[in-house]
Design a protein around this motif. Structure first.
Motif, short mmCIF file in Angstrom:
data_model
loop_
_atom_site.label_atom_id
_atom_site.label_comp_id
_atom_site.label_asym_id
_atom_site.label_seq_id
_atom_site.Cartn_x
_atom_site.Cartn_y
_atom_site.Cartn_z
N ALA A 15 -30.74 -81.69 10.73
CA ALA A 15 -30.19 -80.56 10.92
C ALA A 15 -28.94 -80.46 10.26
O ALA A 15 -28.00 -81.43 10.23
CB ALA A 15 -29.99 -80.28 12.63
N THR A 16 -28.69 -79.30 9.51
CA THR A 16 -27.14 -79.15 9.17
C THR A 16 -27.10 -77.68 9.48
O THR A 16 -27.81 -76.66 9.97
CB THR A 16 -27.40 -79.05 7.42
OG1 THR A 16 -28.41 -78.04 7.07
CG2 THR A 16 -27.78 -80.51 7.07
N ARG A 17 -25.45 -77.55 9.58
CA ARG A 17 -25.15 -76.12 10.05
C ARG A 17 -24.81 -75.32 8.55
O ARG A 17 -24.28 -75.76 7.57
CB ARG A 17 -23.80 -76.08 10.54
CG ARG A 17 -24.21 -76.80 11.93
CD ARG A 17 -22.86 -76.90 12.71
NE ARG A 17 -22.92 -77.16 14.02
CZ ARG A 17 -21.82 -77.38 14.97
NH1 ARG A 17 -20.44 -77.25 14.89
NH2 ARG A 17 -22.40 -77.79 16.44
N VAL A 18 -25.11 -73.96 8.59
CA VAL A 18 -25.18 -73.20 7.40
C VAL A 18 -24.38 -71.89 7.87
O VAL A 18 -24.77 -71.29 9.19
CB VAL A 18 -26.65 -72.79 6.71
CG1 VAL A 18 -26.42 -71.75 5.60
CG2 VAL A 18 -27.19 -74.11 6.54
N SER A 19 -23.27 -71.42 7.10
CA SER A 19 -22.59 -70.46 7.57
C SER A 19 -23.67 -68.99 7.66
O SER A 19 -24.30 -68.82 6.77
CB SER A 19 -21.40 -69.92 6.51
OG SER A 19 -20.90 -68.45 6.95
N ASP A 20 -23.34 -68.24 8.69
CA ASP A 20 -24.12 -66.97 8.91
C ASP A 20 -23.58 -65.76 8.38
O ASP A 20 -24.02 -64.55 8.46
CB ASP A 20 -24.58 -66.93 10.26
CG ASP A 20 -23.17 -66.57 11.12
OD1 ASP A 20 -22.04 -66.40 10.51
OD2 ASP A 20 -23.76 -66.43 12.45
N GLY A 21 -22.36 -66.05 7.65
CA GLY A 21 -21.58 -65.01 6.94
C GLY A 21 -20.78 -64.03 7.85
O GLY A 21 -20.31 -63.19 7.54
N ALA A 22 -20.64 -64.45 9.28
CA ALA A 22 -19.93 -63.66 10.37
C ALA A 22 -19.15 -64.52 10.94
O ALA A 22 -18.74 -64.28 12.11
CB ALA A 22 -21.14 -62.79 11.30
N GLY A 23 -18.71 -65.78 10.35
CA GLY A 23 -17.86 -66.58 11.13
C GLY A 23 -18.53 -67.56 11.93
O GLY A 23 -18.07 -68.37 12.42
N GLY A 24 -19.81 -67.62 12.22
CA GLY A 24 -20.72 -68.49 12.84
C GLY A 24 -21.30 -69.34 12.02
O GLY A 24 -21.15 -69.35 10.81
N TYR A 25 -22.53 -69.87 12.52
CA TYR A 25 -23.59 -70.67 11.67
C TYR A 25 -24.80 -70.58 12.37
O TYR A 25 -25.14 -70.40 13.62
CB TYR A 25 -23.03 -72.18 11.78
CG TYR A 25 -23.13 -72.86 13.21
CD1 TYR A 25 -24.36 -73.51 13.34
CD2 TYR A 25 -21.86 -72.74 13.88
CE1 TYR A 25 -24.16 -74.14 14.65
CE2 TYR A 25 -21.91 -73.38 15.26
CZ TYR A 25 -23.18 -74.11 15.48
OH TYR A 25 -23.40 -74.76 16.80
N VAL A 26 -25.71 -71.03 11.57
CA VAL A 26 -27.12 -71.16 12.03
C VAL A 26 -27.57 -72.58 11.58
O VAL A 26 -26.99 -73.15 10.94
CB VAL A 26 -28.13 -70.17 11.37
CG1 VAL A 26 -27.67 -68.53 11.80
CG2 VAL A 26 -28.16 -70.26 9.68
#
Length: 112
Positions: A15-26
């Motif tokens: 699992a990796t964290r990817v920016s969701d473009g709104a300051g969070g991540y998916v």
């Protein structure tokens, strides 16, 4: 352990964290490589959660051993994929005294 049959090709994913473009991540899953494995199913169970039924089947998945810290050594925060099937890794242990194989205690969850 004698008689180990590694006849299934599984993709090990992390699992990796990817920016969701709104300051969070998916959370996204990154392939680490393919491993040959042997699968043995345990007794399944079914749970009803909300509007969906969740079937959970434990598996013992055997793979060739790899040194601690190697990218090819499965960890409990990872998963195996076989096509659309997902096996979440719960625990990893040496399978034999010679440390030639690892047993990964996994669970396959299917919603229906």
């Amino acid at each position: 352990m004698s008689g180990v049959t590694l006849n299934r090709r599984l993709m090990l994913e992390d699992a990796t964290r990817v920016s969701d473009g709104a300051g969070g991540y998916v959370e996204a899953w990154q392939p680490l490589g393919e491993l040959w494995a042997g699968l043995k199913a345990g007794s399944g169970r079914e749970r009803i959660g909300g509007t969906a039924t969740l079937s959970a089947v434990p598996y013992r998945i055997t793979v060739r051993a790899a040194p601690f810290g190697a990218a090819s050594r499965p960890r409990p925060d990872q998963r195996f994929r076989e096509g659309t099937r997902i096996f979440r890794i719960l625990a990893v242990a040496d399978d034999d005294a010679d440390r030639r194989f690892l047993t990964c205690h996994c669970i396959e969850e299917v919603t229906g």
